[in-house]
Design a protein around this motif. Structure first.
Motif, mmCIF file in Angstrom:
data_model
loop_
_atom_site.group_PDB
_atom_site.id
_atom_site.type_symbol
_atom_site.label_atom_id
_atom_site.label_comp_id
_atom_site.label_asym_id
_atom_site.label_seq_id
_atom_site.Cartn_x
_atom_site.Cartn_y
_atom_site.Cartn_z
ATOM 1 N N ARG A 143 0.775 -1.218 -0.001
ATOM 2 C CA ARG A 143 0.032 0.025 0.178
ATOM 3 C C ARG A 143 0.845 1.258 0.065
ATOM 4 N NH1 ARG A 143 -1.477 -2.217 5.054
ATOM 5 N NH2 ARG A 143 -0.483 -1.084 7.054
ATOM 6 N N VAL A 144 0.297 2.442 -0.533
ATOM 7 C CA VAL A 144 0.921 3.623 -0.415
ATOM 8 C C VAL A 144 0.750 4.449 0.802
ATOM 9 C CG1 VAL A 144 1.091 6.202 -1.717
ATOM 10 C CG2 VAL A 144 0.580 3.662 -2.979
ATOM 11 N N LEU A 145 2.013 4.542 1.375
ATOM 12 C CA LEU A 145 1.748 5.511 2.535
ATOM 13 C C LEU A 145 1.998 7.019 2.523
ATOM 14 C CD1 LEU A 145 4.584 3.461 4.909
ATOM 15 C CD2 LEU A 145 1.884 3.066 4.789
ATOM 16 N N ASP A 146 2.559 7.432 1.244
ATOM 17 C CA ASP A 146 2.594 8.961 0.861
ATOM 18 C C ASP A 146 3.007 9.115 -0.598
ATOM 19 O OD1 ASP A 146 2.339 11.568 1.525
ATOM 20 O OD2 ASP A 146 4.407 12.000 2.045
ATOM 21 N N ARG A 147 2.208 9.975 -1.102
ATOM 22 C CA ARG A 147 2.671 10.401 -2.418
ATOM 23 C C ARG A 147 2.562 11.769 -2.727
ATOM 24 N NH1 ARG A 147 1.778 8.032 -7.894
ATOM 25 N NH2 ARG A 147 2.729 9.611 -9.290
ATOM 26 N N THR A 148 3.742 12.315 -3.136
ATOM 27 C CA THR A 148 3.764 13.955 -3.619
ATOM 28 C C THR A 148 4.094 13.712 -5.376
ATOM 29 O OG1 THR A 148 6.213 14.109 -3.322
ATOM 30 C CG2 THR A 148 4.670 14.312 -1.383
ATOM 31 N N ASP A 149 4.065 14.943 -5.959
ATOM 32 C CA ASP A 149 4.746 15.187 -7.444
ATOM 33 C C ASP A 149 5.970 14.154 -7.622
ATOM 34 O OD1 ASP A 149 2.302 16.393 -7.898
ATOM 35 O OD2 ASP A 149 3.264 18.223 -7.967
ATOM 36 N N ILE B 7 6.054 6.713 -1.114
ATOM 37 C CA ILE B 7 6.606 5.929 0.113
ATOM 38 C C ILE B 7 5.834 4.722 0.037
ATOM 39 C CG2 ILE B 7 7.016 5.617 2.365
ATOM 40 C CD1 ILE B 7 7.561 8.612 2.441
ATOM 41 N N LEU B 8 6.028 3.422 -0.085
ATOM 42 C CA LEU B 8 5.488 2.162 -0.102
ATOM 43 C C LEU B 8 5.611 1.257 0.829
ATOM 44 C CD1 LEU B 8 6.136 1.729 -3.987
ATOM 45 C CD2 LEU B 8 3.781 1.784 -2.993
ATOM 46 N N TYR B 9 4.568 0.660 1.400
ATOM 47 C CA TYR B 9 4.627 -0.432 2.351
ATOM 48 C C TYR B 9 4.609 -1.569 1.641
ATOM 49 C CZ TYR B 9 3.575 -3.645 6.267
ATOM 50 O OH TYR B 9 3.508 -4.654 7.042
ATOM 51 N N SER B 10 5.407 -2.862 1.894
ATOM 52 C CA SER B 10 5.276 -3.951 1.425
ATOM 53 C C SER B 10 5.363 -5.213 2.476
ATOM 54 C CB SER B 10 5.995 -4.241 0.248
ATOM 55 O OG SER B 10 6.027 -3.253 -0.845
ATOM 56 N N ASP B 11 4.488 -6.154 2.263
ATOM 57 C CA ASP B 11 4.339 -7.228 3.334
ATOM 58 C C ASP B 11 3.992 -8.572 2.810
ATOM 59 O OD1 ASP B 11 4.565 -8.362 6.487
ATOM 60 O OD2 ASP B 11 2.475 -8.845 5.347
ATOM 61 N N TRP B 12 4.895 -9.591 2.826
ATOM 62 C CA TRP B 12 4.340 -10.929 2.288
ATOM 63 C C TRP B 12 4.750 -11.834 3.266
ATOM 64 C CZ3 TRP B 12 8.269 -14.263 0.450
ATOM 65 C CH2 TRP B 12 9.373 -13.778 0.135
ATOM 66 N N GLU B 13 3.950 -13.038 3.345
ATOM 67 C CA GLU B 13 4.206 -14.410 3.843
ATOM 68 C C GLU B 13 4.600 -15.434 3.023
ATOM 69 O OE1 GLU B 13 1.624 -17.381 6.859
ATOM 70 O OE2 GLU B 13 0.740 -15.622 5.824
ATOM 71 N N ARG B 14 5.821 -15.966 3.342
ATOM 72 C CA ARG B 14 6.571 -16.737 2.519
ATOM 73 C C ARG B 14 5.948 -18.151 2.312
ATOM 74 N NH1 ARG B 14 12.815 -18.531 4.682
ATOM 75 N NH2 ARG B 14 13.649 -19.246 2.428
ATOM 76 N N THR B 15 6.039 -18.627 1.067
ATOM 77 C CA THR B 15 5.650 -19.960 0.913
ATOM 78 C C THR B 15 6.656 -20.726 0.441
ATOM 79 O OG1 THR B 15 5.301 -19.762 -1.612
ATOM 80 C CG2 THR B 15 3.636 -18.814 -0.173
ATOM 81 N N PRO B 16 6.722 -22.162 -0.046
ATOM 82 C CA PRO B 16 7.719 -23.297 0.069
ATOM 83 C C PRO B 16 8.457 -22.731 -1.310
ATOM 84 C CG PRO B 16 6.205 -24.395 0.913
ATOM 85 C CD PRO B 16 5.470 -23.100 0.442
ATOM 86 N N THR B 17 7.738 -22.053 -2.224
ATOM 87 C CA THR B 17 8.487 -21.692 -3.507
ATOM 88 C C THR B 17 8.945 -20.174 -3.563
ATOM 89 O OG1 THR B 17 6.226 -20.904 -4.384
ATOM 90 C CG2 THR B 17 7.312 -23.230 -4.940
ATOM 91 N N CYS B 18 9.059 -19.574 -2.558
ATOM 92 C CA CYS B 18 9.312 -17.977 -2.482
ATOM 93 C C CYS B 18 10.872 -18.041 -2.033
ATOM 94 C CB CYS B 18 8.530 -17.366 -1.537
ATOM 95 S SG CYS B 18 6.977 -17.005 -1.729
#
Length: 249
Positions: free
Chosen positions: A83-89, A93-104
């Motif tokens: 998701r976008v935390l902040d945006r100007t011209d 600023i982006l936040y990313s999160d993911w849960e690992r799987t056996p193929t990651c």
């Protein structure tokens, strides 16, 4: 503590963020924070560039089958949030999160497997070059880390070692060159000077110089930019030290 710095140069079509940045050479993405456990990865990134570049970067991050730093070449089935935390011209600023799987697989997870817990990560993404700076205890197996990383990236990216040193080593000359530059950057800078790249007017352009050195144009541009940044900062730091010494007398 040990410092480990290396870069991945992605082939077209292998990394959506790299593709977006390659289309917008003046854009940059750097990590503000990056953390990983055995099962998860989350990070906050700061991107700069034109509105068009930021649109492309945002789209790359938000695309459903893209997971920040996952080295899998196809959808690995991870549960992810971006998701976008902040945006100007000119900033994003982006936040990313993911849960690992056996193929990651990812650089942070491979680092945890071979370098142990407590590894600190700092990244910078320019064009197809993705530079990683790791601070680790020094007790792990660096060779095994790079072997596992090479298997994970496969043919999608080329790896380039930039620096490995004790964190207490002084900046000047820690990479085996008087300037403190990695050998590849030192060679690129030396060739640029010898072939008149820095003359006015220039006697050779970056494409011609890249062809002479038999490296991709993007690789040479990246090496020259990083070398110029390092030397500029080194010069400014030296000037400040000189001024402080004069002031103290």
């Amino acid at each position: 503590m040990r410092e480990l710095v290396f870069a991945l140069e992605y082939e077209p079509g292998c990394n959506r963020v790299a593709d977006a940045l390659a289309d917008h050479p003046d854009a940059r993405v750097r990590s503000l924070s990056l953390h990983a456990t055995a099962e998860r990865l989350w990070r906050v990134d700061h991107a700069t560039g034109t509105p068009e570049a930021l649109d492309a970067i945002e789209d790359a991050f938000l695309t459903g089958d893209y997971y920040a730093d996952c080295l899998a070449t196809e959808d690995c089935g991870a549960t992810q949030t971006t998701r976008v935390l902040d945006r100007t011209d000119d900033t994003l600023i982006l936040y990313s999160d993911w849960e690992r799987t056996p193929t990651c697989a990812s650089v942070p997870h491979i680092a945890r497997d071979h370098l142990g817990d407590g590894v600190l990560f700092e990244t910078r993404h320019e064009g197809r070059h993705y530079t990683w700076r790791l601070i680790h205890s020094g007790d792990g197996d660096v060779a095994a880390f790079f072997d596992a990383l090479e298997v994970a990236v496969g043919e999608c990216a080329q790896m380039e070692m930039l620096r490995t040193a004790d964190t207490t080593t002084s900046a000047g000359g820690r990479d085996g060159t008087p300037s403190g530059l990695p050998p590849a950057q030192e060679a690129a800078l030396q060739a640029a000077v010898e072939h008149g790249y820095y003359e006015s007017p220039r006697e050779v352009d970056v494409g011609e110089l890249a062809e002479h050195l038999d490296v991709p144009r993007s690789t040479l541009t990246y090496r020259l930019r990083r070398a110029e940044e390092h030397l500029a900062k080194q010069h400014v730091a030296g000037e400040r030290v000189a001024e402080e010494r004069l002031a103290s007398h």
